[in-house]
Design a protein around this motif. Sequence first.
Motif: not given
Length: 356
Positions: A176-199, A254-257
Amino acid sequence: MRLFRCQACEQVLYFENRLCTQCGHRVGYLPGAGALTAVEPDGEGWTALAEPDRPLRFCTNAEADACNWLVADGGDYCDACRHNRTIPDLDQAPNLDRWRKVEQAKHRLFYTLLRLGLPVATRADDPAHGLAFDILAAPRAGETQVMTGHDEGVITLSLAEADDVEREKLREEMGEPYRTVLGHFRHEIGHYFWDVLVRDAPDAAARLDRFRALFGDEREDYQAALQRHYAEGAPADWQNRFVSAYATAHPWEDFAETWAHYLHIVDTLETAAAFGVDLHPVASADESLVAEIHFDPHEPDTFDRLIAAWLPLTLAVNSLNRSMGQPDFYPFVLSPPAVEKLAYVHALVHGGPDAG
């Protein structure tokens, strides 16, 4: 991220400050007002100089120096910490220091989510799908390791990600070219908001149609797609269509990234604006390298300005990093299809018609 000023002495304050270094006032963040405020003792609570008319107290996690947010309602925890479902055993070294790093990143995440007005129901508000965090130092019974991920509103993060050495080791192992704790949170919250805002959106059918046209069909077998990605890697031409190699694994990834990159852009541009950063390269007449960053990136009508400012800003900061012998600040390339996906995320965040 904004810069703030102490209401007692006008000293510049930063988001993570606990004290004003000039006048000595304790300071705390008021999420509703979006203000970092000097406070003064008031009986068993505190009075905020930014909002002196209501009693406040610090989040319970301030006792562990893991939070500097203020609470105005009857709860014990702030708008960020009340989402914690599991935290590590803080009596075990070095869990406390690592947890503080995790909370610092999580509070930055919530700063942006709240500034964007995104829904963040707690597990108490929505027992089935509310947002919760399990920060784990050791695997649960029957598991061999802590797996960072998201499942129906629960975001799990391995505390080892707050260990710089361990995280860098994992980054290199996974290419990976980039890995941070904040990056993890922003990625995983993307999965959450796919559920909330799309599904789960009222107009889910239209949003899913638009999503699938951009990202692909999420009904593809997820586990099989991940196994294929780890076995074969990303396609050779992935940079022509995706924000990262991992985004090629499955439409959900792809969406979470893409979501994570959107939050990177918004927060970083707000920081640049707070410092008055503009770009006018002296060796080039190319207008695409000029950036006027005098706008609020959280506003709904700013997407074109976001991209127009982001590309020259990352070129400039990458060049500064190289001058210090450091890796690129933003080791990614945004192709036109990736920008279109970012525009979709922007529309979802602000309820625009391009969401579907």
